[in-house]
Scaffold this active site. Structure first.
Site, PDB file in Angstrom:
ATOM      1  N   THR A 108       0.817  -1.220   0.000  1.00  0.00           N
ATOM      2  CA  THR A 108       0.000   0.000   0.000  1.00  0.00           C
ATOM      3  C   THR A 108       0.846   1.264   0.000  1.00  0.00           C
ATOM      4  O   THR A 108       0.493   2.267  -0.636  1.00  0.00           O
ATOM      5  CB  THR A 108      -0.943   0.000   1.215  1.00  0.00           C
ATOM      6  N   ASP A 141       1.866  -7.013  -4.287  1.00  0.00           N
ATOM      7  CA  ASP A 141       0.929  -6.942  -3.170  1.00  0.00           C
ATOM      8  C   ASP A 141       1.415  -7.964  -2.152  1.00  0.00           C
ATOM      9  O   ASP A 141       1.800  -9.082  -2.511  1.00  0.00           O
ATOM     10  CB  ASP A 141      -0.482  -7.288  -3.647  1.00  0.00           C
ATOM     11  N   CYS A 194      -5.945 -16.866  21.152  1.00  0.00           N
ATOM     12  CA  CYS A 194      -6.134 -15.575  21.827  1.00  0.00           C
ATOM     13  C   CYS A 194      -5.056 -14.594  21.387  1.00  0.00           C
ATOM     14  O   CYS A 194      -3.954 -14.982  21.004  1.00  0.00           O
ATOM     15  CB  CYS A 194      -6.081 -15.742  23.341  1.00  0.00           C
TER      16      CYS A 194
END
Length: 448
Positions: free
Chosen positions: A100, A147, A361
């Site tokens: 990006t 990308d 988690c």
């Protein structure tokens, strides 16, 4: 070495389907022309179709020079009285992978797409890179830019090889990379580069440089400064003013500018009004010589447990190309006791597959002995991944399987801290922060 491995080589006779890289111009203050050109390459072995389904064998991607040469101002920093003589001519290699940070808007689709001329544009357009306090930059780039969702094992090998070949000539290296898989690439390089003595900094952006609120320029400048001046001997991620250990962080947001978090280890530093690093948190300078092992085994998969997974698990593991499994288990390392989940894992462990358990988690540590549901995994032959991220566990296991032939040794090393990627259970920093062994002098015993 197995056919699943990617192999580094500097022998031209062994270069099969090679990716090659020519270093960018050395931007010496006295000249804007080429004074040196160095050729780096590596070879890759074919990717088995069964391991990478629906993906063609990767063709050659080249590292190329970006022209014309970018000339930096010739300023003697010693006369500024800011850094002193030891910091004159700090040099940084900037490797642009894509992502990006350097994309622009496609005028037809409106979607962001890769911009091959990004590095030229940044250095030519922004006066910050002419500041005498900025390091001398040399450039190289993937051709075409990628990308980050397209990053694969051979790209880890290419990056690690490029860093290793250029380590002696620069004070640090910056890798501009897409955010989606940045933590995976940073983790991979942290294991490839043994006894690293200089900063290797990954960075990227949540918004392209062309967007008015882009974070790209600040992240890139901060990264260049950390690479040039910190002398932290680690692979790091610099993002949104944070300096993270590369194999400890993960992308935690696709919306917020603060796109990365490190849940089980504190940041190494930050860039506020001053750029600072905490010497008690980063790894010490190694005493052994630097070396690189750029091979990765491609037969590693990540499996996430979910209610009812047992109906599918046996089929998911029924592939002879699989040599390692990173299992995202519940809580502290628990798995369902029904539908043959443990039996399926027991079967593959007995077949020599290395199964490493990490938690689903964000924060915490796998302790397989806590519950019977976790103890069953241990008895089946699974190994605790401690508090490693999924990205770190995956790349570490891939790297170990390519470089260590003894499976029992691989299992033992997966529970051993090699690059600060996992905490030593029962130790902490003076501030009560998790500590991975960066400096034994700061380990404290936990008594409650």
């Amino acid at each position: 070495m197995s056919g699943d491995d990617l192999e580094c080589t500097n022998n031209p006779s062994e270069r099969r389907g090679s990716l090659s890289m020519h270093s960018g111009e050395d931007l010496e203050r006295s000249s804007s022309s080429f004074e040196r050109r160095q050729s780096l390459s590596y070879s890759k072995r074919p990717i088995p179709v069964s391991v990478m389904p629906n993906r063609p064998a990767c063709g050659a991607r080249n590292f190329v020079d970006l022209e014309p040469a970018i000339k930096m101002h010739a300023v003697a920093r010693a006369s500024q009285g800011t850094h002193g003589e030891a910091d004159i001519d700090r040099k940084v290699l900037l490797i642009y992978c894509g992502g990006t940070l350097g994309m622009h808007t496609d005028p037809v689709t409106g979607a962001f797409q890769a911009n091959p001329g990004f590095v030229e544009h940044v250095v030519q357009s922004f006066p910050q890179f002419e500041n005498p306090k900025m390091p001398i930059l040399s450039f190289t780039s993937f051709d075409p830019p990628l990308d980050s969702s397209d990053m694969q094992f051979e790209h880890y090998t290419a990056l690690a090889t490029t860093v290793a070949e250029n380590m002696d000539e620069y004070h640090g290296i910056v890798i501009a990379h897409g955010t989606d898989t940045m933590a995976w690439s940073a983790s991979a390089l942290s294991f490839s580069l043994e006894n690293l003595r200089k900063p290797v900094v990954f960075t990227g952006a949540q918004l392209p440089l062309e967007i008015i609120r882009s974070d790209a320029l600040t992240n890139l400048i901060d990264s260049c400064i950390v690479a040039a001046y910190s002398d932290v001997p680690e692979v790091m991620v610099v993002f949104d003013s944070n300096v993270f250990r590369g194999n400890r962080c993960t992308k935690s947001s696709c919306f917020g500018i603060n796109g990365f978090s490190s849940y089980n280890y504190p940041r190494l530093g930050n860039a506020g009004t001053k750029v600072v690093v905490n010497p008690r948190r980063h790894l010490p300078m190694p005493t052994e010589p630097f070396s690189s092992k750029c091979n990765f085994h491609q037969g590693v998969v990540v499996l996430k447990l979910f209610p009812g997974v047992g109906r599918f698990l046996a089929g998911m593991l029924n592939d002879d190309n699989i040599r390692g499994v990173v299992l995202e288990a519940f809580g502290s390392g628990d798995a369902p006791s029904y539908d043959g989940v443990v039996d399926s894992l027991d079967r593959v462990c007995k077949a020599g597959v290395v199964v490493v358990v990490v938690t689903n988690c964000q924060e915490g540590h796998v302790i397989l002995e806590t519950y019977n549901a976790g103890l069953a995994l241990k008895n089946a032959g699974a190994t605790s991944g401690g508090d490693m991220t999924t990205e770190a566990a995956f790349t570490k296991l891939s790297w170990l399987l390519a470089n260590e032939p003894n499976v029992d040794r691989v299992r033992a090393l997966m529970s051993t801290d090699l690059r600060g990627e996992m905490s030593l259970l029962g130790t902490e920093c003076p501030e009560g922060e998790a500590h991975t062994g960066g400096n034994p002098a700061f380990r404290h015993r936990v008594i409650f």
